[in-house]
Write a protein that holds these residues in place. Sequence first.
Motif, PDB file in Angstrom:
ATOM      1  N   PRO A 185       0.803  -1.225   0.000  1.00 45.19           N
ATOM      2  CA  PRO A 185       0.000   0.086  -0.218  1.00 45.19           C
ATOM      3  C   PRO A 185       0.844   1.286   0.033  1.00 45.19           C
ATOM      4  O   PRO A 185       0.497   2.078  -0.669  1.00 45.19           O
ATOM      5  CB  PRO A 185      -0.835  -0.001   1.217  1.00 45.19           C
ATOM      6  N   ALA A 186       1.912   1.228   0.668  1.00 44.81           N
ATOM      7  CA  ALA A 186       2.751   2.389   0.674  1.00 44.81           C
ATOM      8  C   ALA A 186       3.394   2.846  -0.742  1.00 44.81           C
ATOM      9  O   ALA A 186       3.498   3.852  -1.014  1.00 44.81           O
ATOM     10  CB  ALA A 186       4.012   2.336   1.862  1.00 44.81           C
ATOM     11  N   ASP A 187       3.598   1.630  -1.414  1.00 43.51           N
ATOM     12  CA  ASP A 187       3.898   2.119  -2.808  1.00 43.51           C
ATOM     13  C   ASP A 187       2.851   2.963  -3.602  1.00 43.51           C
ATOM     14  O   ASP A 187       3.254   3.774  -4.377  1.00 43.51           O
ATOM     15  CB  ASP A 187       4.246   0.821  -3.839  1.00 43.51           C
ATOM     16  N   SER A 188       1.684   2.419  -3.506  1.00 39.59           N
ATOM     17  CA  SER A 188       0.646   3.464  -4.097  1.00 39.59           C
ATOM     18  C   SER A 188       0.529   4.737  -3.463  1.00 39.59           C
ATOM     19  O   SER A 188       0.436   5.908  -4.110  1.00 39.59           O
ATOM     20  CB  SER A 188      -0.698   2.840  -3.732  1.00 39.59           C
ATOM     21  N   LEU A 189       0.705   5.058  -2.085  1.00 43.41           N
ATOM     22  CA  LEU A 189       0.339   6.319  -1.531  1.00 43.41           C
ATOM     23  C   LEU A 189       1.515   7.189  -1.921  1.00 43.41           C
ATOM     24  O   LEU A 189       1.377   8.388  -2.124  1.00 43.41           O
ATOM     25  CB  LEU A 189       0.328   6.009  -0.003  1.00 43.41           C
ATOM     26  N   ALA A 190       2.826   6.682  -2.135  1.00 41.16           N
ATOM     27  CA  ALA A 190       4.158   7.472  -2.538  1.00 41.16           C
ATOM     28  C   ALA A 190       3.808   8.165  -3.675  1.00 41.16           C
ATOM     29  O   ALA A 190       4.277   9.355  -3.980  1.00 41.16           O
ATOM     30  CB  ALA A 190       4.992   6.639  -2.429  1.00 41.16           C
ATOM     31  N   TRP A 191       3.179   7.365  -4.525  1.00 38.39           N
ATOM     32  CA  TRP A 191       2.710   8.019  -5.972  1.00 38.39           C
ATOM     33  C   TRP A 191       2.135   9.598  -5.814  1.00 38.39           C
ATOM     34  O   TRP A 191       2.235  10.418  -6.494  1.00 38.39           O
ATOM     35  CB  TRP A 191       1.859   7.234  -6.856  1.00 38.39           C
ATOM     36  N   GLY A 348      -0.797   2.129 -10.666  1.00 43.38           N
ATOM     37  CA  GLY A 348      -0.348   1.996  -9.376  1.00 43.38           C
ATOM     38  C   GLY A 348      -1.141   2.231  -8.077  1.00 43.38           C
ATOM     39  O   GLY A 348      -0.708   2.287  -6.942  1.00 43.38           O
ATOM     40  N   LEU A 349      -2.334   2.694  -8.446  1.00 44.42           N
ATOM     41  CA  LEU A 349      -3.132   3.490  -7.422  1.00 44.42           C
ATOM     42  C   LEU A 349      -4.678   2.916  -7.729  1.00 44.42           C
ATOM     43  O   LEU A 349      -5.098   2.968  -8.718  1.00 44.42           O
ATOM     44  CB  LEU A 349      -3.336   4.970  -7.517  1.00 44.42           C
ATOM     45  N   ARG A 459      -4.881  12.351   3.871  1.00 44.91           N
ATOM     46  CA  ARG A 459      -5.817  11.321   3.680  1.00 44.91           C
ATOM     47  C   ARG A 459      -6.659  11.472   2.201  1.00 44.91           C
ATOM     48  O   ARG A 459      -7.562  11.066   2.040  1.00 44.91           O
ATOM     49  CB  ARG A 459      -7.083  11.503   4.596  1.00 44.91           C
ATOM     50  N   THR A 460      -5.628  12.031   1.031  1.00 45.28           N
ATOM     51  CA  THR A 460      -5.970  12.176  -0.288  1.00 45.28           C
ATOM     52  C   THR A 460      -6.553  10.788  -0.865  1.00 45.28           C
ATOM     53  O   THR A 460      -7.415  10.825  -1.633  1.00 45.28           O
ATOM     54  CB  THR A 460      -4.932  12.789  -0.908  1.00 45.28           C
ATOM     55  N   ALA A 461      -5.999   9.660  -0.343  1.00 52.49           N
ATOM     56  CA  ALA A 461      -6.548   8.430  -0.951  1.00 52.49           C
ATOM     57  C   ALA A 461      -7.795   8.210  -0.510  1.00 52.49           C
ATOM     58  O   ALA A 461      -8.638   7.711  -1.412  1.00 52.49           O
ATOM     59  CB  ALA A 461      -5.627   7.271  -0.345  1.00 52.49           C
TER      60      ALA A 461
END
Length: 846
Positions: A185-191, A348-349, A459-461
């Motif tokens: 999940p951190a890979d997605s959020l880092a984008w 990725g997201l 909390r943008t995701a």
Amino acid sequence: MRIAPFAGFSRPIRWLARILTVLLVLAVALAGTVTWTVRRSFPQLSGEVRLPGLAAAVTVHRDAQGIPHIYADTPADLFKAQGYVHAQDRFWEMDFRRKTTAGRLSELFGASTLDVDKVVRTLGWRRTAEAEIPLLRPETRQALEDYAAGVNAWMTQHDGFAEKSLEYGVLKLTAPGYEPEPWTPADSLAWLKAMAWDLRSNMEAEIDRALVAARLPAERAGQLYPGYPFDRHQPIVTGTGGEPVGEPRGGRPAGAADALSEVPALSEASALVDAAPALLGTAGGDFAGIGSNSWVVGGAHTAGGKPLLANDPHLGPKMPSIWYQAGLHCRTKSAACPYDVTGYTFAGLPGVVIGRNDKIAWGFTNLGPDVSDLYLERVKGDTVEVAGEWQPMRVRTEQIKVAGGEPVELRIRSTGHGPIISGVLGDAREAVPGAAARLGEKTEGLEVALRWTALDPGRTADAILLMNRAENFEQFREGAASFEAPSQNLIYADVEGNIGYQAPGRIPVRSEGDGTMPVPGWDGEHEWTGFVPFEKLPHVYNPPEGYIVTANNAVMRPTEELFLTSDWSHGYRSQRIVERVKETIAKGRMTVEAMGEIQMDDHHGLAPLLVPHLLRVGAPNGTLKGWDFGQGRESAGAAYFNAVWLNLLERVFEDELSGAVAPGGNDRWYEVVRLLLDEPEDPFWDDVRTAGTTERRDDMLRAAMADADAELRERLGDDPAEWAWGDLHTLDLTHETFGTSGIAPIEWLFNRGPLRTGGGKDTVNATGWDATKGYEVNWVPSMRMVVDLADPDRSEWINLTGASGHAFHGNYDDQAELWADGRLTPMLSTEQAVRQAAENTLTLTP
């Protein structure tokens, strides 16, 4: 970001690697072994594939463009399938992006990317992403986990280099032992951190102002930053109070006068900003030059009786394109499975970033509030001065692994304001030639720290998934309240006929100053005291005009109660859209086709003012006589005018601003020159390098026209009637990694183009270019979309390149020529239409 894959190795090894690469490419091309080296990684698009963890079978329909529509019974299955499908088409892109956002590119490419890794580690994108996970809603965390499970299932099934993509075959030459790690999940959020960085608003303008302030008197420096022309270009939100502000508020902060003269420290910070990866935009470009268009027209003015919504975000061109089109559909929409959404995603997201569902549609442009400040800090070793006391900084050390070399240790220091961003790429005294001799000991102990909202976990995701399932404006605003970074203009329409606008984001409230200039960090008087409450941020619902236009223009007239920024785009694009919308409405009902025509409008906003001056002083050729100010691909007038503009900026400003500010030529510079045209003897017209001569306005206009005429005769031939803007204004679709390898055969594998384009900087068809670098396109409408709320299958869209990230796949660049021609394709969303258009159907089974 230039990547030289073999830079980390010794010269003999680099040459051997290059020779081997050339031989490999020639062997592929000449022997016809494309099946093994290229097609082996192409995704399976039909039949059945097992996806462990599914609760039930998932169906994936793809049309002729390879755009997938995914049908599932649960959100878990839907996001697992989205992760799997993204990996099918774009896994290299996803893997590269996560390495970028973690500051780990040097593991793949050696020392050539070490500066990028240092910048990203200093900013801490990955650390912030990891800290965001526990802040998110449970359903968002679960979606991220499900998405990761889908990506990892694909990785398990494709564990060989050749089975993943052609890029991994090339990578074996620089990092032969590399194996991608499981997705998290951190890979997605880092984008999202990279997204926020590229849309970070006025950071460069803040640095530029300081550098200009150190070189020019305050009054002349102010001429280069004119206020928003509210008298000519309307803001997004009309009818609000407040008086127009002619100049940026605040000016030079008290206590920083001496510090602002310290060019080296600020130049160091500027170098870091320029070295940071630009995954959405373009490296080194200023905010005001890159933006987006979006507008919505209410049903009272449309042929279908329901709203029409258009959006085209302006981002850096990439190969493959930044966006990935997709549909995510619950077979039976319910509270338990609330998704029926089609639009543009990021590989990725999970979820859809821009698009529509069965009830609403939405689009983005960059709001651009001032959400970052640069603090000049007094430091001694690892301590920093805070209100007269010396306090320890936070210090951490990170190790950067380097392919073909030894690991590099990076010490990262942070104050209470944020990370120290000066000195990361070298000593401040070495950054500016002659700085040490000129400034002596004055720079000792001065550093620059960055305060930026996106470095705080957010909390943008949550916002993305909340908007995906919203069914009305209230629910849409609930999602927008979580869209903390980057701050965006959100436009809205729904099937009930409503239209709206919301400005979201974490926008700081300052105890002193307005963020237009760097401030002293040691006095405790320039702090952030909180953030503007969401309820006070501008929003509009069903305005009386019947339409809403956003194009990075001012949101509203400034008031004492709410100040967002001084660094808006200056409204040339937005006002042109307003005029075209009003004209179209006056002639009859707005249609999808008319919205698309407005997206391709190429009228130059400054030309009607500047061209009469050029003709008055005597143009050397006839291309400007009768020119309609349009910038079509075949226009000789556009070619010559833009060449004059480039040369005029260089002649007027290079003498005094070289090394401080580069006049890229966006619509801020339109305003600068517009005001100078009324002052024929203003000092800016004079070239200070010509001793004994004082140039005036008309001298510079003549000289710029002569320069441009000579330049185009050399480049395009001696017949001005044959000149064409599209021959200068070309777009190269460059692969994000190997496209700049410096090895021609490798670049040939992955790059496409050039495409001849029309439009230009700050036209509605905003194919941007940088006047300091040439006429080639460096940012684009990265996609175009027109949504019809009366009939979902009458909507239309286009992507810059194509769905596939696999070179030589049929969908790798199949939309590029359509995009360049201004054409759109059907944006289908109902299941019946999707089934009818399906070219391939894949079933994912448990």
